[in-house]
Design an enzyme around this catalytic site. Structure first.
Site, PDB file in Angstrom:
ATOM      1  N   ASP A   1       0.833  -1.206   0.000  1.00  0.00           N
ATOM      2  CA  ASP A   1       0.000   0.000   0.000  1.00  0.00           C
ATOM      3  C   ASP A   1       0.872   1.262   0.000  1.00  0.00           C
ATOM      4  O   ASP A   1       1.823   1.358   0.776  1.00  0.00           O
ATOM      5  CB  ASP A   1      -0.870   0.048   1.262  1.00  0.00           C
ATOM      6  CG  ASP A   1      -1.743  -1.191   1.443  1.00  0.00           C
ATOM      7  OD1 ASP A   1      -1.326  -2.280   1.029  1.00  0.00           O
ATOM      8  OD2 ASP A   1      -2.826  -1.056   2.029  1.00  0.00           O
TER       9      ASP A   1
ATOM     10  N   HIS B   1      -1.093   4.427  -0.495  1.00  0.00           N
ATOM     11  CA  HIS B   1      -2.135   5.279   0.109  1.00  0.00           C
ATOM     12  C   HIS B   1      -1.876   6.786   0.005  1.00  0.00           C
ATOM     13  O   HIS B   1      -1.906   7.501   1.002  1.00  0.00           O
ATOM     14  CB  HIS B   1      -2.314   4.900   1.584  1.00  0.00           C
ATOM     15  CG  HIS B   1      -3.282   3.771   1.788  1.00  0.00           C
ATOM     16  ND1 HIS B   1      -4.580   3.804   1.306  1.00  0.00           N
ATOM     17  CD2 HIS B   1      -3.146   2.579   2.410  1.00  0.00           C
ATOM     18  CE1 HIS B   1      -5.199   2.677   1.624  1.00  0.00           C
ATOM     19  NE2 HIS B   1      -4.349   1.906   2.291  1.00  0.00           N
TER      20      HIS B   1
ATOM     21  N   ASP C   1      -4.045  -0.396  -3.358  1.00  0.00           N
ATOM     22  CA  ASP C   1      -4.189   0.708  -2.402  1.00  0.00           C
ATOM     23  C   ASP C   1      -3.194   1.829  -2.674  1.00  0.00           C
ATOM     24  O   ASP C   1      -2.407   2.222  -1.812  1.00  0.00           O
ATOM     25  CB  ASP C   1      -4.094   0.209  -0.945  1.00  0.00           C
ATOM     26  CG  ASP C   1      -5.373  -0.483  -0.498  1.00  0.00           C
ATOM     27  OD1 ASP C   1      -6.206  -0.818  -1.363  1.00  0.00           O
ATOM     28  OD2 ASP C   1      -5.547  -0.690   0.720  1.00  0.00           O
TER      29      ASP C   1
ATOM     30  N   ASP D   1      -6.426   7.027  -1.490  1.00  0.00           N
ATOM     31  CA  ASP D   1      -7.185   7.195  -0.232  1.00  0.00           C
ATOM     32  C   ASP D   1      -6.249   7.421   0.952  1.00  0.00           C
ATOM     33  O   ASP D   1      -5.105   7.006   0.958  1.00  0.00           O
ATOM     34  CB  ASP D   1      -8.089   5.988   0.067  1.00  0.00           C
ATOM     35  CG  ASP D   1      -9.366   5.987  -0.764  1.00  0.00           C
ATOM     36  OD1 ASP D   1      -9.742   7.055  -1.262  1.00  0.00           O
ATOM     37  OD2 ASP D   1      -9.967   4.915  -0.919  1.00  0.00           O
ATOM     38  N   ARG D   2      -6.821   8.086   1.959  1.00  0.00           N
ATOM     39  CA  ARG D   2      -6.158   8.403   3.233  1.00  0.00           C
ATOM     40  C   ARG D   2      -5.084   9.480   3.056  1.00  0.00           C
ATOM     41  O   ARG D   2      -5.234  10.569   3.552  1.00  0.00           O
ATOM     42  CB  ARG D   2      -5.593   7.160   3.919  1.00  0.00           C
ATOM     43  CG  ARG D   2      -6.664   6.128   4.248  1.00  0.00           C
ATOM     44  CD  ARG D   2      -6.121   5.100   5.227  1.00  0.00           C
ATOM     45  NE  ARG D   2      -7.020   3.965   5.393  1.00  0.00           N
ATOM     46  CZ  ARG D   2      -7.994   3.878   6.273  1.00  0.00           C
ATOM     47  NH1 ARG D   2      -8.244   4.884   7.082  1.00  0.00           N
ATOM     48  NH2 ARG D   2      -8.740   2.798   6.357  1.00  0.00           N
TER      49      ARG D   2
ATOM     50  N   ASN E   1      -8.322  -3.080  -2.317  1.00  0.00           N
ATOM     51  CA  ASN E   1      -9.693  -2.804  -1.881  1.00  0.00           C
ATOM     52  C   ASN E   1     -10.000  -1.304  -1.888  1.00  0.00           C
ATOM     53  O   ASN E   1     -11.166  -0.913  -1.824  1.00  0.00           O
ATOM     54  CB  ASN E   1      -9.968  -3.395  -0.493  1.00  0.00           C
ATOM     55  CG  ASN E   1      -9.168  -2.740   0.606  1.00  0.00           C
ATOM     56  OD1 ASN E   1      -7.939  -2.701   0.548  1.00  0.00           O
ATOM     57  ND2 ASN E   1      -9.836  -2.217   1.623  1.00  0.00           N
ATOM     58  N   HIS E   2      -8.970  -0.450  -1.976  1.00  0.00           N
ATOM     59  CA  HIS E   2      -9.223   0.996  -2.072  1.00  0.00           C
ATOM     60  C   HIS E   2      -9.291   1.491  -3.515  1.00  0.00           C
ATOM     61  O   HIS E   2      -9.487   2.684  -3.730  1.00  0.00           O
ATOM     62  CB  HIS E   2      -8.185   1.781  -1.274  1.00  0.00           C
ATOM     63  CG  HIS E   2      -8.527   1.857   0.180  1.00  0.00           C
ATOM     64  ND1 HIS E   2      -9.230   2.909   0.740  1.00  0.00           N
ATOM     65  CD2 HIS E   2      -8.311   0.985   1.193  1.00  0.00           C
ATOM     66  CE1 HIS E   2      -9.404   2.682   2.032  1.00  0.00           C
ATOM     67  NE2 HIS E   2      -8.858   1.526   2.322  1.00  0.00           N
TER      68      HIS E   2
ATOM     69  N   HIS F   1      -3.650  -8.429  -3.301  1.00  0.00           N
ATOM     70  CA  HIS F   1      -3.730  -7.396  -2.270  1.00  0.00           C
ATOM     71  C   HIS F   1      -4.130  -7.940  -0.897  1.00  0.00           C
ATOM     72  O   HIS F   1      -3.483  -7.657   0.112  1.00  0.00           O
ATOM     73  CB  HIS F   1      -4.708  -6.285  -2.677  1.00  0.00           C
ATOM     74  CG  HIS F   1      -4.779  -5.190  -1.666  1.00  0.00           C
ATOM     75  ND1 HIS F   1      -3.750  -4.299  -1.479  1.00  0.00           N
ATOM     76  CD2 HIS F   1      -5.728  -4.872  -0.746  1.00  0.00           C
ATOM     77  CE1 HIS F   1      -4.059  -3.476  -0.492  1.00  0.00           C
ATOM     78  NE2 HIS F   1      -5.252  -3.791  -0.030  1.00  0.00           N
TER      79      HIS F   1
ATOM     80  N   ARG G   1     -12.642  -6.773   9.903  1.00  0.00           N
ATOM     81  CA  ARG G   1     -13.053  -5.644   9.059  1.00  0.00           C
ATOM     82  C   ARG G   1     -14.553  -5.637   8.780  1.00  0.00           C
ATOM     83  O   ARG G   1     -15.068  -4.680   8.219  1.00  0.00           O
ATOM     84  CB  ARG G   1     -12.313  -5.698   7.716  1.00  0.00           C
ATOM     85  CG  ARG G   1     -10.812  -5.660   7.835  1.00  0.00           C
ATOM     86  CD  ARG G   1     -10.182  -5.925   6.464  1.00  0.00           C
ATOM     87  NE  ARG G   1      -8.734  -6.035   6.533  1.00  0.00           N
ATOM     88  CZ  ARG G   1      -7.877  -5.017   6.424  1.00  0.00           C
ATOM     89  NH1 ARG G   1      -8.343  -3.794   6.265  1.00  0.00           N
ATOM     90  NH2 ARG G   1      -6.573  -5.219   6.471  1.00  0.00           N
TER      91      ARG G   1
ATOM     92  N   HIS H   1      -2.253  -4.808   2.361  1.00  0.00           N
ATOM     93  CA  HIS H   1      -3.572  -4.648   2.985  1.00  0.00           C
ATOM     94  C   HIS H   1      -3.550  -4.375   4.485  1.00  0.00           C
ATOM     95  O   HIS H   1      -4.555  -3.979   5.046  1.00  0.00           O
ATOM     96  CB  HIS H   1      -4.390  -5.921   2.671  1.00  0.00           C
ATOM     97  CG  HIS H   1      -5.866  -5.842   2.958  1.00  0.00           C
ATOM     98  ND1 HIS H   1      -6.641  -4.754   2.642  1.00  0.00           N
ATOM     99  CD2 HIS H   1      -6.721  -6.753   3.520  1.00  0.00           C
ATOM    100  CE1 HIS H   1      -7.908  -4.999   2.979  1.00  0.00           C
ATOM    101  NE2 HIS H   1      -7.976  -6.196   3.521  1.00  0.00           N
TER     102      HIS H   1
END
Length: 329
Positions: free
Chosen positions: A72, A74, A101, A104-105, A133-134, A182, A232, A259
């Site tokens: 990730d 991110h 990923d 995001d964030r 997943n993002h 991922h 999750r 992840h």
């Protein structure tokens, strides 16, 4: 679509160039954007490339080459630059795989996505992207990427990115030894690499709440045997016995997944058969973790590098998130 006459960056024609990428990266470091026309061009070119790739890309490391596997990122653009500084810039002989990923964030998600996409366009056969997943609409709505696209470019840019995310491969098999995806493994022991090869990722654009695509993007390892519920609320957790059976059945050495934050940037679990790599150091400016990447050469030995976060401009994580989520890291 025309480029504003006052645009002072390198121009982009019908082909991506190293000159354009290097100029774009400098612009991003200075807090500038690229022309919207070029954003569209980059996304459309990459969408065309990844649509032609199989759901599981298969890549062998040739003599004189190496592949760097990253977890990730991110939206942590300045840490992405640190990866390229430490591991070497992408080239025909320095392959890369970014294991989902990208966005995001972190508040430089458009910069990360455009940089990765530009390199994918320049080096389509040696630069690879797995979906995370993002790279999905509901995550992007909640964790900042949609808002960032709107703030820096337009709503249409987000829609195009969303379309391109749904075309990304879901896994990469390196040297018939390492299955890179991922999230992790499946709820059913009978799932094989062939099932992944045959999975039609274009049938459902978003992973949903069940099925192979969801499990590939969302599951996590656990220390106890068997399978358990996910912390999750989506997906599941899989134990060392599940990993062992999968590796033996498919004749591979290990799975490499991302992840989850790991304080040392990576972790080897499940008797060496499950490796987690996470490449966003000091995640969300709050976690204090290291980042890591894995280099794999023609001998297929794994070489781990850990690295620390680098300074970045004073923009908080989740600056573009919906519903004031930036206060809820």
């Amino acid at each position: 679509m025309v480029v504003d006459a006052g645009y002072d960056g390198v121009k982009l024609g019908n082909e991506m160039t190293l000159e354009f990428i290097e100029d774009m990266i400098e612009r991003f470091k200075d807090g500038k954007k690229i022309a919207r026309k070029y954003v569209f061009q980059i996304i459309l070119a990459v969408m065309d490339l990844v649509r032609k790739e199989p759901t599981m890309v298969e890549f062998d490391v040739e003599d004189g080459n190496e592949i760097t596997v990253c977890g990730d990122t991110h939206g942590q653009f300045f840490d992405l630059m640190e990866i390229f500084r430490l591991a070497g810039k992408p080239s025909e002989t320095k392959s890369y795989l970014f294991n989902g990923d990208f966005v995001d964030r972190g508040s430089w998600s458009t910069e990360v996505a455009l940089t990765l996409y530009a390199y994918k366009w320049l080096y389509p056969n040696t630069f690879f992207l797995n979906r995370g997943n993002h790279e999905t609409d509901d995550m992007n709505r909640m964790y900042g990427f949609e808002g960032e696209c709107r703030a820096k470019y337009t709503e249409r840019v987000f829609k195009l990115f969303s379309e391109s995310f749904s075309a990304l491969p879901l896994a990469t098999l390196i040297g018939k030894k390492y299955f890179v995806l991922h999230g992790g493994l499946f709820s059913d022991d009978n799932v094989s690499l062939d099932d992944v090869r045959k999975l039609d990722r274009f049938k459902q654009r978003q992973p949903g709440q069940s099925g192979l695509m969801m499990e590939m993007l969302w599951t996590d390892p656990q220390t106890q045997p068997g399978r358990g519920p996910s912390k999750r609320g989506v997906g599941l957790q899989f134990g060392p016995d599940v990993t062992k059976r999968f590796c033996e059945k498919n004749n591979i050495e290990a799975i490499i997944r991302s992840h989850e934050v790991r304080m040392e940037g990576y972790e080897v679990e499940h008797d060496g058969r499950c490796i987690t790599v996470f490449s966003a150091p000091h995640y969300c400016d709050s976690t204090g973790n290291k980042g890591a990447f894995i280099k794999i050469g023609p001998d297929y030995k794994l070489k781990y590098t850990k690295f620390d976060a680098v300074p970045h401009p004073n923009i908080k994580p989740m600056a573009y998130a919906a519903n004031g989520l930036s206060n809820m890291l």
